[in-house]
Design an enzyme around this catalytic site. Sequence first.
Site, short mmCIF file in Angstrom:
data_model
loop_
_atom_site.label_atom_id
_atom_site.label_comp_id
_atom_site.label_asym_id
_atom_site.label_seq_id
_atom_site.Cartn_x
_atom_site.Cartn_y
_atom_site.Cartn_z
N LYS A 34 0.82 -1.21 0.00
CA LYS A 34 0.00 0.00 0.00
C LYS A 34 0.85 1.25 0.00
CE LYS A 34 -4.41 -1.69 0.89
NZ LYS A 34 -5.67 -1.75 1.61
N LYS A 36 -4.90 -11.91 -8.12
CA LYS A 36 -6.21 -12.18 -7.52
C LYS A 36 -7.25 -11.16 -8.00
CE LYS A 36 -6.53 -9.59 -3.24
NZ LYS A 36 -7.11 -9.54 -1.93
N LYS A 75 -11.01 -5.63 -5.79
CA LYS A 75 -11.95 -4.54 -6.03
C LYS A 75 -11.26 -3.26 -6.48
CE LYS A 75 -13.20 -4.56 -1.15
NZ LYS A 75 -12.17 -4.01 -0.30
P1 ATP Z 1 -8.40 -4.32 -2.37
O1 ATP Z 1 -8.50 -4.61 -3.83
O2 ATP Z 1 -8.90 -2.94 -2.02
O3 ATP Z 1 -7.10 -4.68 -1.76
P2 ATP Z 1 -9.72 -6.74 -1.79
O4 ATP Z 1 -10.69 -7.01 -2.90
O5 ATP Z 1 -8.45 -7.47 -1.78
O6 ATP Z 1 -9.48 -5.21 -1.68
P3 ATP Z 1 -10.26 -6.81 1.07
O7 ATP Z 1 -11.16 -5.77 1.62
O8 ATP Z 1 -8.81 -6.68 1.32
O9 ATP Z 1 -10.55 -7.02 -0.48
O10 ATP Z 1 -10.73 -8.23 1.57
C1 ATP Z 1 -11.97 -8.57 2.13
C2 ATP Z 1 -12.00 -10.07 2.30
O11 ATP Z 1 -12.14 -10.71 1.03
C3 ATP Z 1 -10.72 -10.64 2.92
O12 ATP Z 1 -11.03 -11.65 3.85
C4 ATP Z 1 -9.97 -11.19 1.74
O13 ATP Z 1 -9.10 -12.23 2.10
C5 ATP Z 1 -11.11 -11.69 0.84
N1 ATP Z 1 -10.74 -11.63 -0.58
C6 ATP Z 1 -10.38 -10.54 -1.28
N2 ATP Z 1 -10.12 -10.84 -2.57
C7 ATP Z 1 -10.33 -12.18 -2.70
C8 ATP Z 1 -10.23 -13.10 -3.80
N3 ATP Z 1 -9.88 -12.70 -5.01
N4 ATP Z 1 -10.51 -14.41 -3.58
C9 ATP Z 1 -10.88 -14.81 -2.37
N5 ATP Z 1 -11.00 -14.01 -1.28
C10 ATP Z 1 -10.73 -12.70 -1.43
#
Ligand code: ATP
Length: 334
Positions: free
Chosen positions: A115, A197, A200
């Site tokens: 970050k 992965k 969002k």
């Molecule tokens: P950002 O893109 O802003 O980093 P993110 O999509 O990775 O966000 P988080 O808010 O960090 O989402 O995660 C929320 C939850 O969703 C966490 O428990 C994380 O492990 C899970 N998660 C996020 N992305 C995935 C994915 N692609 N597959 C499975 N689990 C996920």
Amino acid sequence: MIGDKKVLFSGMQATGNLTLGNYLGALKNWISLSDEYECFYSVVDMHSITVRQNPAELRKRARALLTLYIAAGLDPKKNCIYYQSHVSGHAELAWILNCFTYMGELNRMTQFKDKSAKHADNINAGLFTYPVLMAADILLYQADVVPVGIDQMQHLELTRDVAQRFNHIYGNVFTVPEAYIGKVGAKIMSLQEPAKKMSKSDENPNASIYLMDEPDVIMRKCKRAVTDSEAQILYRKEQPGVKNLIDIYSACTGKTPDEVVKEFDGRGYGDFKVAVGEAVVSVLKPLQDEVERLNQDKAYIDGIIKENAEKANYYAMKTLRKVQKKVGFPERVR
Ligand code: ATP
Ligand code: LTN
């Protein structure tokens, strides 16, 4: 323990629109655990301001996320669904735990490194101590289990270390939590770059399926998903795009990857992508309809917000008062 149940804590940030990855990797597991545990599911809005936010937008997204928790099937009468910022104990415990966390530990956190590379113009102290606030979230409710994605394991390890360090000095104050990593949908990958992965914050809108995407948008994104030229539907790491689509299909239908491979034996990618799209729509459409319905009922959601903040506050204060006493803060005069 609360009554005869173990305690579960988890949270999500209200930054960006949730993706299918967030749902299959996190939210769906939460629902399957919600009968067995006494659950606290927080919208962690205090974590969100570690990166700059538009206030009106943050408020809107926080409400949308809280509504989504309920729409996805978490019963707000049984599970404590609340905003982190409504319970001041999070910030108060985080301060105390800051004094029991080493700079060296925080320096090792990969999320901080990622970050700060992404937001080089705003490497604030909150971004650095983010994991301490997360530890406070969990320890405040004496959580036994914390369902999270693999990417949060390092923060959970830190939480355990800090809890053990504190307990070592002051006696058994905190429950030392365990991570719970779900098996199905543990990591959903980007539809455009299956080595990354699904996230969002991805800039390419075709890479992620958002939970609020219309059915035709979902179908289009699935049809455009990157695959390969092997022309066979097999579950193996040499075909990461196809493997990801199998994972999505199996998480949405409850079938195992083996069953999926058998089902589509000899069929083309085109057919398979349509089936994946339909499976995703069949999971997301009811969720979207429920969000729509809940959005009409402002008073109901407001009631949940108020009641659950009070409930969370009650348990948070119990732990906080104990901790304050242990570290030597003067007792309150009644
Ligand atoms: P950002 O893109 O802003 O980093 P993110 O999509 O990775 O966000 P988080 O808010 O960090 O989402 O995660 C929320 C939850 O969703 C966490 O428990 C994380 O492990 C899970 N998660 C996020 N992305 C995935 C994915 N692609 N597959 C499975 N689990 C996920
Ligand atoms: N850091 C987590 C969100 C989060 C969390 C928590 C998860 C904040 N506090 C406590 C579990 C328990 C994330 O970015 N996914």
